[in-house]
Enzyme design. Sequence first.
Site, PDB file in Angstrom:
ATOM      1  N   SER A 293       0.804  -1.226   0.000  1.00  0.00           N
ATOM      2  CA  SER A 293       0.000   0.000   0.000  1.00  0.00           C
ATOM      3  C   SER A 293       0.839   1.279   0.000  1.00  0.00           C
ATOM      4  CB  SER A 293      -0.925   0.004   1.217  1.00  0.00           C
ATOM      5  OG  SER A 293      -0.139  -0.023   2.399  1.00  0.00           O
ATOM      6  N   CYS A 294       2.129   1.163  -0.167  1.00  0.00           N
ATOM      7  CA  CYS A 294       3.055   2.292  -0.031  1.00  0.00           C
ATOM      8  C   CYS A 294       3.218   3.056  -1.351  1.00  0.00           C
ATOM      9  CB  CYS A 294       4.400   1.751   0.449  1.00  0.00           C
ATOM     10  SG  CYS A 294       5.726   2.934   0.471  1.00  0.00           S
ATOM     11  N   THR A 295       2.727   4.288  -1.373  1.00  0.00           N
ATOM     12  CA  THR A 295       2.834   5.141  -2.571  1.00  0.00           C
ATOM     13  C   THR A 295       4.291   5.464  -2.885  1.00  0.00           C
ATOM     14  OG1 THR A 295       0.700   6.107  -2.043  1.00  0.00           O
ATOM     15  CG2 THR A 295       2.069   7.319  -3.585  1.00  0.00           C
TER      16      THR A 295
END
Length: 135
Positions: free
Chosen positions: A9-11
Amino acid sequence: MVTLFTTPSCTSCRKAKAWLEEYDIPYTEKNMTHEPLELNEIRSIMRMTEEGTEDIISKRSKAFKELDIDLDDLSMLELFELIRENPTLIRRPILLDDKRLQIGYNEDEIRQFVPREVRAMELEKAQKLVALAQS
């Protein structure tokens, strides 16, 4: 070879991955959620930090706040195990090779992973553009 430690989920992880691909820099991605960090990987990261746990642990993360622990009370082995069990404690992405470490995505700092010969060519190209603009 660069190792890119990420979580799904890490942009910032996606930005780092896209940047490495844009510059054709070979890398291995390790999703810390699906593949917990190994002790030797944690040791390698810690060895290259300037401030140790202060550099890699996200004290503002939800995971850290929920654990309600004092890192100073942990042995190194306990800390490593805590990181393995809670990968979201780690600031991400982490880019690591034999000589360099970058924690988090920073457009300027990530350039250190561009091979020296490519940086030299880019500098030469920029200098030519400046010379053309001045003439």
